[in-house]
Each structure stands twice: as C-alpha cells, then as structure tokens.
Design a protein around this motif. Structure first.
Motif, PDB file in Angstrom:
ATOM      1  N   LEU A  86      -5.655   5.651 -23.068  1.00 23.77           N
ATOM      2  CA  LEU A  86      -4.857   6.813 -23.455  1.00 23.77           C
ATOM      3  C   LEU A  86      -3.546   6.422 -24.144  1.00 23.77           C
ATOM      4  O   LEU A  86      -3.183   7.049 -25.145  1.00 23.77           O
ATOM      5  CB  LEU A  86      -4.598   7.715 -22.252  1.00 23.77           C
ATOM      6  CG  LEU A  86      -5.833   8.482 -21.763  1.00 23.77           C
ATOM      7  CD1 LEU A  86      -5.495   9.322 -20.531  1.00 23.77           C
ATOM      8  CD2 LEU A  86      -6.397   9.363 -22.858  1.00 23.77           C
ATOM      9  N   PRO A  87      -2.824   5.400 -23.666  1.00 31.57           N
ATOM     10  CA  PRO A  87      -1.600   5.019 -24.386  1.00 31.57           C
ATOM     11  C   PRO A  87      -1.874   4.580 -25.824  1.00 31.57           C
ATOM     12  O   PRO A  87      -1.123   4.931 -26.731  1.00 31.57           O
ATOM     13  CB  PRO A  87      -1.032   3.864 -23.558  1.00 31.57           C
ATOM     14  CG  PRO A  87      -1.579   4.080 -22.191  1.00 31.57           C
ATOM     15  CD  PRO A  87      -2.954   4.665 -22.396  1.00 31.57           C
ATOM     16  N   LYS A  90      -2.694   7.699 -27.878  1.00 30.23           N
ATOM     17  CA  LYS A  90      -1.466   8.438 -28.196  1.00 30.23           C
ATOM     18  C   LYS A  90      -0.692   7.753 -29.313  1.00 30.23           C
ATOM     19  O   LYS A  90      -0.180   8.408 -30.225  1.00 30.23           O
ATOM     20  CB  LYS A  90      -0.599   8.590 -26.950  1.00 30.23           C
ATOM     21  CG  LYS A  90      -1.150   9.591 -25.961  1.00 30.23           C
ATOM     22  CD  LYS A  90      -0.281   9.670 -24.718  1.00 30.23           C
ATOM     23  CE  LYS A  90      -0.910  10.606 -23.698  1.00 30.23           C
ATOM     24  NZ  LYS A  90      -0.149  10.637 -22.432  1.00 30.23           N
ATOM     25  N   ASN A  93      -2.572   8.311 -32.586  1.00 31.90           N
ATOM     26  CA  ASN A  93      -2.473   9.687 -33.067  1.00 31.90           C
ATOM     27  C   ASN A  93      -1.074  10.045 -33.550  1.00 31.90           C
ATOM     28  O   ASN A  93      -0.920  10.846 -34.462  1.00 31.90           O
ATOM     29  CB  ASN A  93      -2.902  10.669 -31.975  1.00 31.90           C
ATOM     30  CG  ASN A  93      -4.391  10.589 -31.700  1.00 31.90           C
ATOM     31  OD1 ASN A  93      -5.153  10.038 -32.488  1.00 31.90           O
ATOM     32  ND2 ASN A  93      -4.800  11.120 -30.573  1.00 31.90           N
ATOM     33  N   LYS A  94      -0.073   9.435 -32.951  1.00 34.78           N
ATOM     34  CA  LYS A  94       1.315   9.762 -33.287  1.00 34.78           C
ATOM     35  C   LYS A  94       1.846   8.909 -34.440  1.00 34.78           C
ATOM     36  O   LYS A  94       2.533   9.396 -35.318  1.00 34.78           O
ATOM     37  CB  LYS A  94       2.197   9.573 -32.052  1.00 34.78           C
ATOM     38  CG  LYS A  94       3.574  10.123 -32.197  1.00 34.78           C
ATOM     39  CD  LYS A  94       4.316  10.036 -30.879  1.00 34.78           C
ATOM     40  CE  LYS A  94       5.685  10.674 -30.986  1.00 34.78           C
ATOM     41  NZ  LYS A  94       6.411  10.600 -29.719  1.00 34.78           N
TER      42      LYS A  94
END
Length: 155
Positions: A86-87, A90, A93-94
């Motif tokens: 997940l990190p 993220k 995606n960011k």
C-alpha cells in the motif's frame, strides 16, 4: 512461533527483504551505478510483451519489471518486490516520477546495462505518462503491435 520463519526488514522503507539482504534496485551499494539505459515497452494485451519482459529478465545485466501502472496494484514480477504494498501504491499514485526514480530506476549493480517496464494504453490514460516520460529521461521505447493473423489469412 516458527523459528524457521524468514526474518524480514523493511528497506526503502516499503519493500520486505528476506534475511535483511538489500535488493540491488532499492538500496545504493558500494560499486552501484546510475549508468544504465531506461526503457519502456508499449504494447497491448496479447501482443507478446510478457514474452519480451521474460526474455529481458533472463539476461543477467538487464532488470525488467512488468506492469507498474495497473490500477489497484503494482505488478513488479521481481523477487523481493511486494505487488500489494500500500505505501508503494500510494507513492506511485501520488508521485509517479518519484516512484520510478526512487524505486525502479534507483542505483543498480555496476553490471546493469538497462532497467525498464511495460505499459498498456489504458495505463497511459490513467497516469500523466508524458510527465513521467519527460522527468524519467527514458532512453528507449519499444512499441509492440499485433497483426490480426485471422484477417491476413482471409484477405
């Protein structure tokens, strides 16, 4: 608790590495290099891109990743990289460019001559790929096209 369980520690700080050993693509090492070509394979589903990635991955001096821009996960398809982190998802995606520079195109072993990945049209549309291309200073683009052989036979 199973004493034979593989101990892990976090490097970069997202990727679990067995027995605390650093991965060549994530942690700069003595003798590491940034002198390698960056490449992207552009293709469509069923065009042979997975075969090409596998062939490149078999070469000892090439690091090849699969689909880094699938919507809900990252398909690294490399030992030690967590497809469901997940990190990392993220970060990707960011900040796509930072993800590529810090995770994919980080310093490599001196022998490494090329590092790259594949991407499909729907993944390009979902990201700001022009910005990724410009910031990452990609050197090689491979375009794969699949001819409809059924149509050719009928012509």
């Amino acid at each position: 608790m199973n004493t034979n369980a593989i101990k892990t520690k976090l490097i970069y700080p997202f990727v679990k590495v067995p027995n605390g050993k650093a991965l060549s693509g994530l942690t700069p090492r003595e003798g590491s290099s940034e002198k390698f070509k960056k490449y992207v394979i552009f293709g469509h589903q069923r065009c042979g891109s997975s075969l090409l990635i596998s062939a490149l991955k078999a070469h000892p001096n090439i690091k090849s990743f699969s689909e880094l821009f699938t919507p809900n996960y990252i398909t690294f398809n490399n030992h030690g990289y967590d497809n469901y982190s997940l990190p990392l998802l993220k970060l990707r995606n960011k900040e796509n460019s930072r993800f590529l520079e810090n995770v994919i195109f980080n310093k490599q072993d001196k022998k490494c001559q090329a590092v790259g990945f594949k991407v499909f049209p729907d993944q390009i549309k979902a990201t700001n790929f022009q910005d990724i291309w410009n910031r990452s200073r990609m050197g090689i683009a491979v375009n794969l096209f699949l001819k409809n052989w059924v149509q050719v036979i009928n012509e």
